[in-house]
Structure formats: structure tokens, C-alpha cells
Design an enzyme around this catalytic site. Structure first.
Site, PDB file in Angstrom:
ATOM      1  N   PHE A 131       0.842  -1.195   0.000  1.00 29.16           N
ATOM      2  CA  PHE A 131       0.000   0.000   0.000  1.00 29.16           C
ATOM      3  C   PHE A 131       0.882   1.252   0.000  1.00 29.16           C
ATOM      4  O   PHE A 131       1.812   1.360   0.785  1.00 29.16           O
ATOM      5  CB  PHE A 131      -0.914  -0.005   1.234  1.00 29.16           C
ATOM      6  N   GLN A 132       0.567   2.157  -0.885  1.00 32.64           N
ATOM      7  CA  GLN A 132       1.307   3.420  -1.040  1.00 32.64           C
ATOM      8  C   GLN A 132       2.804   3.194  -1.284  1.00 32.64           C
ATOM      9  O   GLN A 132       3.637   3.951  -0.809  1.00 32.64           O
ATOM     10  CB  GLN A 132       1.075   4.356   0.149  1.00 32.64           C
ATOM     11  N   LYS A 165       9.964   3.126   6.399  1.00 34.81           N
ATOM     12  CA  LYS A 165       9.415   3.354   7.727  1.00 34.81           C
ATOM     13  C   LYS A 165      10.229   2.654   8.808  1.00 34.81           C
ATOM     14  O   LYS A 165      10.456   3.210   9.880  1.00 34.81           O
ATOM     15  CB  LYS A 165       7.961   2.860   7.751  1.00 34.81           C
ATOM     16  N   MET A 193       0.047  32.811 -22.468  1.00 32.06           N
ATOM     17  CA  MET A 193       1.204  32.561 -23.318  1.00 32.06           C
ATOM     18  C   MET A 193       0.826  31.657 -24.498  1.00 32.06           C
ATOM     19  O   MET A 193       1.200  31.922 -25.644  1.00 32.06           O
ATOM     20  CB  MET A 193       2.331  31.937 -22.498  1.00 32.06           C
TER      21      MET A 193
END
Lengths: 167, 568
Positions: free
Chosen positions: B111-112, B161, B473
């Protein structure tokens, strides 16, 4: 446009995971084409050597060297000039042995090229070539009529001649 | 000590008092430490990770010190990517921390989880993945050195982590050695002597000062060359502010939207000395006919920039400040002060012709009028940050800056949405200075969520939005090159930036009349909180001169009427 030549660039790099990715990523992003790449440890712990062959004009190769040198993991890059370095490549080639004549011919050629036959079955032989890539190319050309079943080449590695160390 | 505590302590030890970040699962341990070190270090909670990266960048450009941004793993870290790339293109030192799933999960599509090492590879100066808690301190120390030394740039640190919660058992080093990283600062003296002779012998020399001169703090040296040796000096967008722009020999910006005097100088010079500039396509136009009458001296700290785009006669690898001061010493030995030459006189004249009248009473407000009023009120130390687009080119063209690090813009990357968060970062770096964000309605909207951060953190910047309901632009390009086929540039009704500001708890002023600009600017400057100026400008103004992409510099068209016919 200036002429495209084959160049061999040798790099001393930190032996860290991801170094190869950084170098090949750099080549891809800057639009440089890698012909061959080899990598291995050196006499110094934690320092590896990567040897890359590329095609390009002198300006491109200079730019490659400079860009590679900028990578934090790279200690040094050197262009391996033909007359100042020894270059070698290992090539394994599997050739068909379709009849007796082919077998005799192939064994003869291998002998001339000082290339050992490292495996043989009734139908095929594996020949080991070590030499300049051009020499290996020439041998492969000779084998073509007999039927090449497979080729594995390591790509070029190189070392400077004489007292020119790289440390 | 845990890895996360070691990170925060190392940051504090490296002089960091502010970071810009946004939390998430993979950086909870890290942000937990910020509570324990309250008073010593503070994280500014941005509302989008892109804002964090640009804020760190703005901080770095205003202060010269690395800016720090922090995001969680996966989408948090990928949101930093645009900001990292922006910093990379403009050689800005930021250190971006991305959380990562624990080492045991890496490669499992957890996850992530995102391969941030792979994603950031081509847009960082270097990147690290920390593999154990003991590596935390040396890695961060290396990151500080790598990002700031030599040619600066972003460093990404992937922070699993488990390395944050793991114990640091080894004594931390005070300094780190990076054997393969040894930037060269001093230039080769023989090359410098050769350059000095060439400059002194040249009849029509011109200096182009790029962003590298600002990074190297070479303002004094560049100014001496211009002032003492009478060398007309142009700047790139990134070099804006390196010389006082009201100097008669400060001939403005070169390149695509360059001042005609500057491009004229490059075309006609017999010597071009580029310092800390990388000859990008926006500077050179067609490279094969670039500065064809000139010999070229190129000074840059990055050897790879020399000879990359333009062939060079005298390459000098080194830090702009160091090389120029050596150069000046050599030149002084040969010649004390140069007198006015035909060339310097001519350049002063042409330069003057390009400085057109910007005042205007027209309605809707003309962009140059807004900048005219801004110029009147800007103090020397004030910092101007811009977004990207037409307003940015108007600003580079019409705002005069006198000091380095007072003009901050996304040059190489051209990242819309840069302005507001970068202004926030600059303000944090230099809190006693007014920081303006000159922005366009398109660009401003891209990171408008940072108004919430400005409110909550009580950071006061001065956003001035050129609101023309167009992506100006691109509209200009479509007008000129696509016979006005306005595909995908109309924004429709004006976004109401006053109401948006109010929704975030801030104030705003709508400005529609030229006569009201000055009062509105003053009010926003006086205001304690950020107050957005929503200025309706003429929707179809063009920023001129303009060089067709890849064209010869002399093909630049338009611009100040006074200069018509004189140049090419």
C-alpha cells in the site's frame, strides 16, 4: 556532421546498488545508444569498473564522458583509445553440425582461431571465442553458412596498456 | 535513539529551522519527532506536496541554503516530482524526503509503495535509499553537501518506515567524505589569462550572466566587469538581478523574449563571455547561427555544460565568483580602467531606446502598466517570485531588479503553479522582506490551496494576479502561429480570486482601473495577512519582442516602438 565512430569508455564507480541504473538511465535520457556494457569488481574494495561501448561523433562522446563524470557514484571515466588499450570480448556460439564435412570444417576453423569447443553433441557444437570483437565477428561470419543456432556475447571489456593505471 | 529522532537532530544540526511537508502513514514516526523538538524546528503543513517542494525551492533560492520538503510514500512522494524537477532544471538545492514502505515490503506492491528511486532518477542530482537506521545521519549529511556544493541541485532521500523506527546504534559522524564528489571551484589560470587577453583585445565584447552567477554570489565581480571595464552585460532570466538593471550598460535579458539591445549585442559582438549560463534553446534560438561573429568564452562550474549546445573557444570550468575574481586580477594588471568605446556608447544608446514608456491609462489595464506601478513601489530588497506564462515574461521584461536573489522564477522547467508556494518559501527564508508573487490566473490556480497554508501559518506574501481569463502565453502563440485558432486556452469567466481568498480567511482586492493599482498594492503591502490582488488585465496583450522558436536572434519581432527600424 562529424563522423560516427565506436568508442570505448571505461568508468570506475562506487560498488552500490543502482549505479548501473543511473548510468543506463543517463544514456537513455540523453539519447546516447549503448552498444555493449560490462561490469565487474576491481582490485579496490567497493570500486567496480563498467566498460561501455557507444557509437557517436567525438562531441557526443565528450558529452557522454562529462555527463557520466557528474554522477556522484562515478570516480573517473577514461576513453579507451584503440592503440593504448587491450580490448577483449567473450563470445559463445552454438553451430549446427549438419554433416561430417561441416564438422571437420568447423573444427578446423576453431583451431585456426584458437577457439576451444566447449560442448559438443551429434547435432551441434559450442565454440568459445575470446578476442577483439572484430575478430569474433569474423569468426561468426565464417560460421554463418553452417547454421548458427545461438550466440551469447559478453560485450567488450578493456584495460589500458603499459604503466597507465586507472587508480 | 530512533532513526526518526536522528533525522530531526541532523536537520537541526545542519541549520534547518523550517521544513515544508505533508504527513502520511510512512512518515508518521518522523513527524512525531517534530512535536518533541518544538521550538527548534517547525514543519509548515502545506496543503499539497507539490506546494512543499516549490516552497523548499523558493526557500533555497532566496537564502542560498538547501530547502527541505517531506512527503509520505507513494502518491505523497510522486506529488513532489514536479517540484524536484523544477529545482533540478534551475540548479536549486533542495533535499526531498519521501517516506517509503518498510524494507521488508519493498517490491511487493505494498500500500502506497512507489519506486521513487526510479521515478526521481533523471531529475535529481543524486538520490539515496536509506536501508538501515544507522545510515540515516551520514546519508543526510551527504545530501546537504551534494545538494549545495558544486552545481547545486535536488537530492531525494527515500526513507523506509522501519529505518525511522529502528534504533541508531552507531556514533554519528560529524563530517562525511564523499570520495567521488569533488567539485572544482578554481578555474585554470592559463585559460583565465587567455580569456583576459581576448576581452581586452575585443572591440565589441558582451557578457551574458546566467543563474550560475547568482548561485555563486558573483554580483560584485559581474558588476566590476560591466562598470570598470565597460562591458555591456546581458542576463538570462535566471541571472536577473545579478547586476543593477538601471545601469546604462545592463542591456537586459537575452533570448526568446529578450530585449532587442541584448540580442543585438550578441549578434554583433566579436566576443561573448557567458558566465554560469547553459545556452538553453530559449537563449540561443538557432544554435548554428548563434553569435556567429564572436569568439566565445564559457565559464561554468559544470564541465558538461561547456560545449553542450554551443561550440566554445575558451572553456573555463569553475565557480563564477572564483573565476571572475581571478580574471579581474589579471585584467587589472594589464589595464586599470577602460574608457568608453564606440561599442559601449552604441549599446547604451540602443539600450535606452528599448526602455519604453510603460505608463498607460488604457482599460482594461495593460500588463506593462501593472508592472510600471509595481516598479514604482518595489524596494531593492523586495523579492519578486513569479508563476509561469505571459505574466512571467512581462515581469522579466518590465521589472527592474537590483540585487541577486530578489527575482525567483521557474526558468528551465517553466512550472505553472510555482509562484505562490515558492513565494511562501522565500518569505520563510527572509521573513522581514516583502515577497511578491506575480502570477497569472492559470498559474495561480494550480497551487491555490496554499492560500490555506499562508493563512494558518500566518505567512504574508503579496500575490498580484494578472487575471485575463486566458492561458495567455499559449493564446499568444495561437494568435501568432495558428491564426487565432484559440484551442484550449479560454478560461471563460474570470475566476473570482477575491472570493477565493476570502474563503480561505484572507482578504483580496479586485482591481479594474489603472488608477487604482497603486492604492491596492499599498494596501496589500500594509496588510498583516496575505491579501490577493485580483487584477483584470487586457486579455489579448502580447509579450514582445518574441523570437520564433529555433529562429535567428535577429528574427525577433515586435517590442518597444522607439526601437523600430534601428536594429535589424
Amino acid at each position: 556532421m562529424t563522423q560516427q565512430h565506436k568508442h570505448i569508455i571505461s568508468m570506475l564507480v562506487e560498488d552500490e546498488p543502482g549505479v548501473m541504473t543511473r548510468i543506463s538511465g543517463l544514456f537513455a535520457r540523453r539519447g546516447f545508444n549503448i552498444d555493449t556494457i560490462t561490469v565487474g569488481k576491481t582490485q579496490t574494495p567497493k570500486v567496480s569498473k563498467i566498460v561501455i561501448t557507444v557509437k557517436g561523433d567525438d562531441r557526443t562522446v565528450e558529452q557522454i564522458e562529462k555527463q557520466v563524470n557528474k554522477l556522484v557514484d562515478v570516480f573517473k571515466t577514461i576513453e579507451m583509445k584503440d592503440d593504448e588499450s587491450v580490448t577483449r570480448e567473450l563470445c559463445l556460439v552454438k553451430v549446427s553440425l549438419s554433416n561430417e564435412k561441416a564438422k571437420t570444417d568447423i573444427m578446423h576453423y576453431a583451431q585456426v582461431y584458437k577457439a576451444p569447443i566447449v560442448d559438443i553433441t551429434p547435432k551441434s557444437a559450442i565454440i568459445q571465442l575470446v578476442g577483439k570483437p572484430q575478430k569474433n565477428d569474423a569468426f561468426l561470419e565464417l560460421m554463418k553458412p553452417y547454421g548458427i543456432k545461438d550466440i551469447s556475447r559478453t560485450g567488450t571489456t578493456a584495460i589500458q596498456r603499459g604503466g597507465n593505471g586507472e587508480k | 535513539m530512533k532513526g526518526s529522532e536522528a533525522i530531526v537532530k541532523t536537520l537541526i544540526g545542519s541549520g534547518v529551522h523550517t521544513t515544508f511537508g505533508f504527513p502520511g502513514g510512512a512518515v508518521i514516526p518522523l513527524f512525531d519527532e517534530f512535536l518533541r523538538f518544538e521550538g527548534k524546528i517547525k514543519n509548515i503543513l502545506v496543503r499539497h506536496e507539490q506546494g512543499a517542494a516549490h516552497a523548499a525551492d523558493g526557500y533555497a533560492r532566496a537564502s542560498g541554503k538547501p530547502g527541505i520538503c517531506i512527503a509520505t510514500s507513494g502518491p505523497g512522494a510522486t506529488n513532489l516530482v514536479t517540484g524536484i524537477m523544477t529545482a533540478y532544471m534551475d540548479s536549486s538545492p533542495i533535499i526531498a524526503f519521501g517516506g517509503q514502505v518498510s524494507m521488508s515490503l519493498i517490491g511487493n506492491d505494498a500500500f502506497q509503495e512507489a519506486d521513487m528511486m526510479g521515478i526521481t532518477l533523471p531529475i535529481t542530482k543524486h538520490s539515496f535509499q536509506i536501508k538501515k537506521a544507522n545510515d540515516v545521519v551520514p546519508t543526510i549529511l551527504k545530501a546537504f553537501r551534494i545538494s549545495a556544493e558544486g552545481r547545486p541541485g535536488p537530492v531525494y532521500i527515500d526513507l523506509p518506515k522501519d529505518c525511522q523506527v529502528g534504533e541508531v546504534t552507531k556514533e554519528a559522524p560529524k563530517k562525511v567524505d564523499i570520495p567521488s564528489f569533488k567539485p572544482v571551484y578554481r578555474g585554470n589560470i592559463n585559460q583565465i589569462k587567455k580569456a583576459a587577453d581576448m576581452i581586452l583585445a575585443a572591440e565589441r565584447p558582451v557578457v551574458i550572466a546566467g543563474g550560475g552567477t547568482i548561485i555563486a554570489n558573483a554580483a560584485k565581480e559581474v558588476t566590476v566587469l560591466m562598470d570598470t571595464f565597460m562591458i555591456p552585460t546581458a542576463t538570462t532570466i535566471m541571472g536577473k538581478g545579478i547586476i543593477p538593471e538601471d545601469h546604462p550598460l545592463a542591456i537586459g535579458q537575452v533570448g526568446m523574449h529578450g530585449r532587442k539591445a541584448a540580442n543585438y549585442a550578441v549578434i554583433n559582438a566579436d566576443l561573448v563571455m557567458a558566465v554560469g549560463c547553459r545556452f538553453s534553446d530559449r537563449i540561443t534560438g538557432n544554435t548554428s547561427s548563434y553569435a556567429e561573429k564572436a569568439k566565445v568564452i564559457h565559464i561554468d562550474i559544470d564541465a558538461a555544460e561547456i560545449g553542450k549546445n554551443i561550440e566554445v573557444d575558451v572553456p573555463i570550468v569553475g565557480d563564477s565568483k572564483s573565476v571572475l575574481s581571478d580574471l579581474i586580477v589579471v585584467m587589472n594588471e594589464k589595464l586599470k580602467k577602460k574608457t568608453e568605446t564606440e561599442w559601449s556608447k552604441r549599446m547604451k544608446e540602443l539600450n535606452q531606446l528599448c526602455r519604453c514608456n510603460m505608463d498607460s491609462k488604457k482599460e482594461p489595464i495593460e500588463p506593462k502598466k501593472l508592472l510600471f506601478e509595481l516598479n514604482r513601489i518595489l524596494k531593492t530588497d523586495d523579492i519578486v517570485v513569479t508563476g509561469v506564462g505571459q505574466h512571467q515574461m512581462f515581469a522579466t521584461h518590465f521589472i527592474d531588479r537590483m540585487k541577486p536573489r530578489t527575482f525567483i522564477t521557474s526558468g528551465g522547467a517553466g512550472t505553472m503553479g510555482f509562484g505562490l508556494p515558492a513565494a511562501m518559501g522565500a518569505k520563510v527564508a527572509v521573513p522581514d522582506t516583502n515577497v511578491f508573487d506575480i502570477d497569472g490566473d492559470g498559474s495561480f490556480l494550480m497551487n491555490i490551496q496554499e492560500l490555506a497554508t499562508l493563512k494558518e501559518e500566518n505567512i504574508k506574501v503579496i500575490p498580484v494576479v494578472f487575471n485575463n481569463s486566458y492561458l495567455g502565453m499559449v493564446r499568444q502563440w495561437l494568435e501568432i502561429y495558428y491564426s487565432k485558432r484559440y484551442s484550449q486556452v479560454k478560461l471563460g469567466r474570470h475566476s473570482d480570486f477575491v472570493k477565493i481568498a476570502e474563503a480561505f480567511g484572507l482578504g483580496g482586492i479586485r482591481v479594474e482601473k489603472p488608477a487604482k493599482i497603486q492604492d491596492a498594492l499599498k494596501e496589500s503591502i500594509r496588510s498583516k495577512e496575505t491579501m490577493v490582488l485580483d487584477v483584470y488585465v487586457e486579455p489579448e496583450s502580447n509579450i514582445l519582442p518574441m523570437l520564433p522558436p529555433g529562429g535567428h536572434l535577429k528574427e525577433a519581432f515586435g517590442g518597444c516602438m522607439n526601437a523600430k527600424g534601428v536594429f535589424f
